[in-house]
Design a protein around this motif. Structure first.
Motif, PDB file in Angstrom:
ATOM      1  N   ASN A 179      36.487  26.282  47.919  1.00 50.76           N
ATOM      2  CA  ASN A 179      36.196  27.157  46.790  1.00 50.76           C
ATOM      3  C   ASN A 179      36.746  26.502  45.527  1.00 50.76           C
ATOM      4  O   ASN A 179      37.924  26.177  45.437  1.00 50.76           O
ATOM      5  N   GLY A 204      41.064  27.107  48.894  1.00 54.93           N
ATOM      6  CA  GLY A 204      40.414  28.130  49.700  1.00 54.93           C
ATOM      7  C   GLY A 204      39.208  27.503  50.384  1.00 54.93           C
ATOM      8  O   GLY A 204      38.539  26.646  49.811  1.00 54.93           O
ATOM      9  N   GLU A 214      42.059  31.619  52.016  1.00 54.54           N
ATOM     10  CA  GLU A 214      43.019  30.734  51.351  1.00 54.54           C
ATOM     11  C   GLU A 214      43.724  29.863  52.389  1.00 54.54           C
ATOM     12  O   GLU A 214      43.927  30.275  53.525  1.00 54.54           O
ATOM     13  N   GLN A 221      47.938  39.316  30.668  1.00 51.46           N
ATOM     14  CA  GLN A 221      48.318  39.631  32.047  1.00 51.46           C
ATOM     15  C   GLN A 221      49.819  39.328  32.108  1.00 51.46           C
ATOM     16  O   GLN A 221      50.217  38.181  32.285  1.00 51.46           O
ATOM     17  N   GLY A 276      48.036  37.297  40.765  1.00 53.10           N
ATOM     18  CA  GLY A 276      46.886  36.721  41.464  1.00 53.10           C
ATOM     19  C   GLY A 276      45.633  36.672  40.609  1.00 53.10           C
ATOM     20  O   GLY A 276      45.520  37.347  39.590  1.00 53.10           O
ATOM     21  N   THR A 277      44.696  35.817  41.074  1.00 56.37           N
ATOM     22  CA  THR A 277      43.465  35.604  40.299  1.00 56.37           C
ATOM     23  C   THR A 277      42.624  36.887  40.210  1.00 56.37           C
ATOM     24  O   THR A 277      41.990  37.141  39.182  1.00 56.37           O
ATOM     25  N   ALA A 336      46.561  32.406  32.532  1.00 57.89           N
ATOM     26  CA  ALA A 336      47.866  33.073  32.518  1.00 57.89           C
ATOM     27  C   ALA A 336      48.932  32.316  33.306  1.00 57.89           C
ATOM     28  O   ALA A 336      50.106  32.643  33.236  1.00 57.89           O
ATOM     29  N   GLY A 337      48.501  31.308  34.048  1.00 57.59           N
ATOM     30  CA  GLY A 337      49.450  30.567  34.893  1.00 57.59           C
ATOM     31  C   GLY A 337      50.564  29.944  34.061  1.00 57.59           C
ATOM     32  O   GLY A 337      50.387  29.636  32.883  1.00 57.59           O
TER      33      GLY A 337
END
Ligand code: UD1
Ligand code: CA
Length: 454
Positions: free
Chosen positions: A167, A137, A152, A73, A78-79, A10-11
């Motif tokens: 991460n 992260g 993060e 979305q 946010g994720t 969705a970014g």
């Protein structure tokens, strides 16, 4: 075990500076998202769910053939928020694996390892040790080495920022547990977003063991944010494909100057000179040699055929021991038998060329059936189009067509016929005879050139 895969896509991809949605930018000729969907397919995902952003209709349209569920979305919060949108679509699955539409090189083997590592637990993370963890992260572990939380970069203390285990974003979780944790995360953090990573802390608080594993190569988890990164991943992909082909018996004059945008099935001892581009599905028989700067798309080439430099072949079939090029163009439905020769500046479309036939220079053959042992002289043109319809030209076995002949279709040239150079053939010609259709040559004896008036 029913596995649902959720792909975050969705970014906005602002740094691509493009009108094309980021996940549609091609890597090896296919959208980034198509690579991720394929990885999910290859690990046997029962269902694939893609979370797309506002205005993602183009993404859906571009991947319309894919068997997956699309979830919008509308606002990127946010994720974690993104995965929450997808949860209803995987509610009946046992496990959920989260992938990213802009991280195309993730290897199925790595995902299988991640899933296996977390078989006995409700959460598994893919992490990586990197020299420069800036922006990622960080994985926080307790003294026993158990994962307790992900922090993060922007929320991390200076000490936490020293941690180099990052991460990657990839995780696998028990479906019901994940839904529960996601119901409890909030956006109380530096970015005011719902972090998917916050499920880690919740899992650890519940006493769940959080499994983790790492990819074989860090590039597998590298995302595409701009065109520089896209080009880097393209080269990695191409290098790997080149190495795979070389190991399977193909010689590449230079693996750094080879591009595969589809699949190449090559028998033994195929040789590809520099700057060959392979697109779609291409099959090359044993001993085929392809010269520099050739483009081969959706075609089959028989054994020991040589394609000389700068030829473009699309949707064509060529037999064995043929010689094509340099500078030949074979278009869809060109079917060339064994031992055929096609030379420079020859274009062939929807035409069969029988065994041993030759068209060596400056020729257009379209909508034609050419028999065996035919010689097509330089500058021969099939006039196949009358401005409204296409018509067929038939040329029998053993015909010799003299240079600069126009064959006005529909027309048939009988077998073993000879056509004199410079002819415009508008009617069928009998077999075995010489046919000429051109002005007769005359000489005017005693003719004088005009002189300039004084
Ligand atoms: C995320 C991780 C971080 C990790 C990094 C790896 C979180 C909170 N952080 O950070 O720990 O090190 O990835 O690259 O998860 N996306 C959506 N909808 C959203 C937000 C994001 O679909 O609302 C998608 C984006 O398109 C992108 C991916 O999720 O593909 C990651 O989003 P991004 O904002 O880049 O996360 P990071 O801040 O990099
Ligand atoms: Ca990112």
């Amino acid at each position: 075990m029913k596995l649902g895969v959720v792909i975050l896509a969705a970014g906005l991809g602002k740094r691509m500076r493009s009108n094309l949605p980021k996940v549609l930018h091609p890597l090896a000729g296919r959208p980034l998202l198509a690579h991720v969907l394929e990885a999910a397919q290859r690990i046997g995902a029962e269902r694939r769910v893609v979370v797309f952003g506002h205005g993602g209709e183009r993404v859906r349209a571009a991947l319309a053939g894919q068997d997956c569920i699309w979830v919008e979305q509308a606002e990127q919060r946010g994720t974690g928020h993104a995965v929450i949108q997808a949860m209803p679509a995987v509610a009946d699955m046992d496990r959920v694996l989260v992938l990213y539409g802009d991280v195309p090189l993730i290897a199925p083997e790595t995902l299988r390892r991640l899933i296996a590592a977390s078989a006995e637990t409700s959460l598994g993370l893919l992490t990586a040790d990197v020299p420069d963890p800036t922006g990622y992260g960080r994985i926080l572990r307790d003294l026993d080495g158990q994962v307790v939380r992900i922090v993060e970069e922007r929320d991390a203390s200076p000490d936490e920022r020293m941690i180099r285990e990052i991460n990657t974003g990839f995780l696998v979780a028990d479906c019901a547990r994940l839904a529960d944790w996601l119901g409890r995360i909030d956006d109380d953090n530096a970015q005011g977003e719902y972090y998917l990573t916050d499920v880690t802390g919740l899992a650890a608080q519940e006493g769940a063991v959080i499994a983790s594993t790492q990819p074989d190569a860090v590039v597998e988890v590298a995302g595409v944010n701009d065109r520089v990164q896209l080009a880097e991943l393209e080269r990695v992909f191409q290098r790997r494909e080149a190495e795979r082909l070389m190991r399977s018996g193909v010689t590449l004059a230079d693996p750094a100057r080879f591009d595969l945008r589809g699949t190449l099935q090559a028998d033994m001892d195929v040789y590809l000179d520099i700057n060959v581009i392979i697109e779609g599905e291409v099959r090359l028989g044993a001993g085929v040699r392809v010269g520099a700067n050739c483009i081969l798309r959706d075609c089959r080439i028989g054994p020991d055929t040589e394609i000389l430099a700068n030829s473009v072949i699309e949707g064509a079939e060529v037999g064995g021991k043929a010689r094509i090029g340099p500078f030949s163009r074979l278009r869809p439905e060109a079917r060339l038998a064994d031992d055929t020769h096609v030379g420079n500046f020859v274009e062939i479309k929807k035409t069969t060329l029988g065994q041993g036939s030759k068209a060596n220079h400056l020729t257009y053959l379209g909508d034609a059936e050419v028999g065996a042992g035919v010689n097509i002289g330089a500058g021969t043109i099939t006039c196949n189009y009358d401005g409204a319809n296409k018509h067929l030209t038939r040329i029998g076995d053993g015909v010799f067509v003299g240079s600069n002949t126009a064959l006005v279709a529909p027309v048939t040239v009988g077998m073993q016929a000879t056509i004199g150079a410079g002819s415009v053939i508008t009617r069928n010609t009998p077999p075995e005879q010489l046919t000429l259709a051109r002005g007769r040559q005359i000489t005017i004896v005693g003719w004088e050139r005009p002189r300039k008036k004084t």
